[in-house]
Design a protein around this motif. Structure first.
Motif, PDB file in Angstrom:
ATOM      1  N   ASN A 206       0.827  -1.203   0.000  1.00 31.89           N
ATOM      2  CA  ASN A 206       0.000   0.000   0.000  1.00 31.89           C
ATOM      3  C   ASN A 206       0.865   1.259   0.000  1.00 31.89           C
ATOM      4  N   LEU A 207       1.960   1.226   0.734  1.00 31.54           N
ATOM      5  CA  LEU A 207       2.839   2.400   0.801  1.00 31.54           C
ATOM      6  C   LEU A 207       3.451   2.715  -0.559  1.00 31.54           C
ATOM      7  N   PRO A 211       1.214   8.847  -2.933  1.00 31.35           N
ATOM      8  CA  PRO A 211       1.745   9.905  -3.801  1.00 31.35           C
ATOM      9  C   PRO A 211       2.947  10.611  -3.192  1.00 31.35           C
ATOM     10  N   GLY A 212       3.796  11.139  -4.063  1.00 37.08           N
ATOM     11  CA  GLY A 212       4.905  11.993  -3.652  1.00 37.08           C
ATOM     12  C   GLY A 212       5.839  11.345  -2.653  1.00 37.08           C
ATOM     13  N   THR A 216       8.138   7.147   0.326  1.00 34.18           N
ATOM     14  CA  THR A 216       9.459   6.924   0.930  1.00 34.18           C
ATOM     15  C   THR A 216       9.421   7.026   2.450  1.00 34.18           C
ATOM     16  N   THR A 217       8.254   7.350   3.004  1.00 35.61           N
ATOM     17  CA  THR A 217       8.099   7.389   4.463  1.00 35.61           C
ATOM     18  C   THR A 217       7.744   5.991   4.930  1.00 35.61           C
ATOM     19  N   VAL A 218       8.757   5.189   5.142  1.00 38.77           N
ATOM     20  CA  VAL A 218       8.541   3.765   5.438  1.00 38.77           C
ATOM     21  C   VAL A 218       9.336   3.370   6.671  1.00 38.77           C
ATOM     22  N   PRO A 219       8.958   2.262   7.295  1.00 42.72           N
ATOM     23  CA  PRO A 219       9.766   1.732   8.407  1.00 42.72           C
ATOM     24  C   PRO A 219      11.162   1.356   7.918  1.00 42.72           C
ATOM     25  N   SER A 220      12.055   1.135   8.856  1.00 43.74           N
ATOM     26  CA  SER A 220      13.408   0.697   8.513  1.00 43.74           C
ATOM     27  C   SER A 220      13.347  -0.769   8.115  1.00 43.74           C
ATOM     28  N   GLY A 412       8.505  14.474  10.463  1.00 41.54           N
ATOM     29  CA  GLY A 412       7.753  14.086   9.287  1.00 41.54           C
ATOM     30  C   GLY A 412       6.257  14.305   9.472  1.00 41.54           C
ATOM     31  N   ALA A 413       5.591  14.769   8.401  1.00 44.74           N
ATOM     32  CA  ALA A 413       4.154  15.041   8.466  1.00 44.74           C
ATOM     33  C   ALA A 413       3.357  13.748   8.554  1.00 44.74           C
TER      34      ALA A 413
END
Length: 418
Positions: A206-207, A211-212, A216-220, A412-413
Motif C-alpha cells: 500500500n505504501l 503519492p509523492g 518513501t516514508t517507510v519503516p526501517s 515528518g508530516a
C-alpha cells in the motif's frame, strides 16, 4: 630440509591473533579443513560450540545454493539455521557518532538469501508441513520485500501477486478468533509468522502506491534492521524494550462495506475469492499516525487482561506497561495504553488499546491491536501486527498495522490517504 640446528616451525607457535586474522579471510569450508588438522582439547572448549554453528551454517548455504534435488528435511534444517543466525546476531553497537556497526552474521545471511532466491522458491507438496512454512514466512517477514527481483517488470508481477495473496489472508475474518487470540498467533500461543508476513506485505505494498514523498516514508526495512537495539533512542534495565519515545504507525483498512462483501457476499465469484482484489476500483485506506509513549505501573492501566501462559514465564524481561497519546493528521488525539512482554516462543509481543477520541470506560469504544517485534529487542524494523475491536464481535473490522520508533526530533508530516 630442516637441520638439527634449525627450529621446527609449528603453525600454532604463531600468536593467536595472527592466526585469527588469517582465518577471517578464508571461506568457511577452508576454516573447516584447517580445523581438521588440529587436535582440539575438548576440556578447554568454549560453552558456545562455534564449530557446530559453523558447520550448520555452511551446510545450510550449500543446501540453499543447490536449488534442485533438496529433500524436505534438508530445506527445513537450512531454514532453521538461517532463522537462528538472524536471532544470534550481536546487538547493535553504536560508535561515537551514533552510527551502528554492521553485523557480519546478518550481512552473510542477507547475501545468501539474495543470491540463492531460497525465499522466493515455491513451497513444494513435500515441503508443505507447517514448520517449514512458518520458518520461511519468518525470514520473508524479516527481509520485508527488500529481496524483490531486480527486473522491474518481473518485480511488479511478483509483488502484485503477493499483494493479492496477502490481502486475502489479512482480510479473511476467519483468521481472527479466540483460538488465535484475536491476532497473528497459533493455537499453541506461538507467533503465526505466515500471518505476520501477510500483514507486513499489505502495509508495504500500500505504501508503494502513496503519492509523492509518502512512498518513501517507510519503516526501517531489511535484515540489518532486525538487529536488537538498533532502533533510535536508549534502552535501560527498566525500559528494556525501548518503549518510551516517539513512534510512527501505519494503519490500513478496507471500507467496511467492502470487508463485508469480501467475506460474506457472492461478489467476484463468491466469498473470499481473490478476484475481489483484482477489481481496479478497489481501494484501501492508509493512515500515518504519531504515538508518544511513556512507562507506567500496571495499576495505572484501565484495560489489561493477564495471560496465564505469559504470566508464568521466568524471564529477565518483565512485562512493561505504558500509556501515551496517538495523534492523526486531523490533530485529534486519542489515549493509548498497553503492554510489552516476552511470548512463550521468545518473541517480543506488543498489545495496544486505543480509546476512541478519549472515550471512557465502555469497552465497546476501544480498538485493540496485537503485534510482534521483527527480530531482536528494540529492533529498528519495529512491530507488525493486526488491529480489531476489543469486543471481537462477529464481523467486526480488522486490518494490519506497522509501528516503528523514530528519533525524538523527527518532524515528518502525518497522513490520511484513501
Amino acid at each position: 630440509m630442516t637441520t638439527a640446528s634449525e627450529p621446527v616451525v609449528n603453525l600454532l607457535s604463531f600468536p593467536p591473533e595472527i592466526i585469527h586474522h588469517i582465518l577471517v579471510f578464508c571461506q568457511p569450508t577452508d576454516v573447516a579443513t584447517f580445523a581438521k588438522t588440529l587436535v582440539v582439547d575438548e576440556a578447554s572448549a568454549e560453552p558456545f560450540n562455534w564449530k557446530d554453528v559453523l558447520q550448520r551454517r555452511t551446510e545450510a548455504e550449500l543446501i540453499a545454493r543447490r536449488a534442485q534435488n533438496v529433500e524436505s528435511h534438508e530445506r527445513r534444517r537450512a531454514l532453521e539455521t538461517f532463522v537462528t543466525a538472524a536471532l544470534q546476531a550481536l546487538p547493535a553497537i553504536k560508535n561515537s557518532e551514533e552510527k551502528e556497526q554492521p553485523s557480519s552474521n546478518l550481512q552473510w545471511l542477507d547475501r545468501v538469501l539474495r543470491e540463492t532466491h531460497m525465499l522466493s522458491q515455491p513451497i513444494l507438496q513435500t515441503d508443505s508441513d507447517s514448520e517449514t512454512i512458518q520458518l520461511r514466512s519468518r525470514l520473508r517477514a524479516y527481509v520485508s520485500l527488500t529481496h524483490d527481483p531486480s527486473d522491474e517488470e518481473e518485480s511488479t508481477k511478483v509483488v502484485a501477486a503477493r499483494r493479492i495473496e496477502s490481502r486475502c489472508f489479512v482480510y479473511d475474518i476467519r483468521n481472527y478468533k479466540p483460538i488465535t487470540h484475536w491476532g497473528p498467533f497459533l493455537a499453541n500461543g506461538f507467533v503465526n509468522w505466515q500471518h505476520i508476513e501477510h500483514l507486513g506485505n499489505v502495509v508495504l505494498t500500500n505504501l508503494r502506491e502513496l503519492p509523492g514523498s509518502w512512498a518513501t516514508t517507510v519503516p526501517s526495512l531489511g535484515l540489518e534492521n532486525t538487529q536488537a537495539f538498533s532502533a533510535p533512542g536508549p534502552c535501560s534495565d527498566i525500559d528494556w524494550a525501548g518503549v518510551e519515545g516517539t513512534w510512527r504507525r501505519y494503519v490500513c483498512f478496507m471500507d467496511y462495506r467492502d470487508l463485508f462483501a469480501f467475506n460474506y457476499s457472492n461478489v467476484a465469484h463468491g466469498p473470499r475469492n481473490a478476484e475481489f482484489f483484482r477489481d481496479s476500483r478497489f481501494r484501501e485506506a492508509t493512515r500515518l499516525i504519531e504515538i508518544k509513549l511513556y512507562l507506567v505501573s500496571r495499576s495505572q492501566l484501565r484495560f489489561y487482561t493477564p495471560s496465564p501462559d505469559l504470566e508464568d514465564l521466568k524471564t529477565r524481561y518483565p512485562t512493561l506497561f505504558f500509556c501515551g497519546v496517538s495523534r492523526g493528521v486531523s490533530g485529534n488525539e486519542a489515549k493509548v495504553e498497553g503492554n510489552v512482554c516476552i511470548g512463550i516462543d521468545g518473541t517480543i509481543r506488543w498489545t495496544f488499546y486505543d480509546l476512541i477520541q478519549g472515550a471512557v470506560h465502555d469497552l465497546s469504544t476501544l480498538w485493540c491491536s496485537k503485534g510482534v517485534q521483527l527480530g531482536g529487542i528494540a529492533s529498528a524494523a519495529g512491530i507488525v501486527g493486526s488491529w480489531g475491536t476489543s469486543v471481537h464481535d462477529q464481523g467486526d473490522p480488522v486490518g494490519p498495522f506497522w509501528l516503528w520508533k523514530v528519533p525524538p526530533a523527527h518532524s515528518g508530516a502525518l497522513m490520511d490517504f484513501t
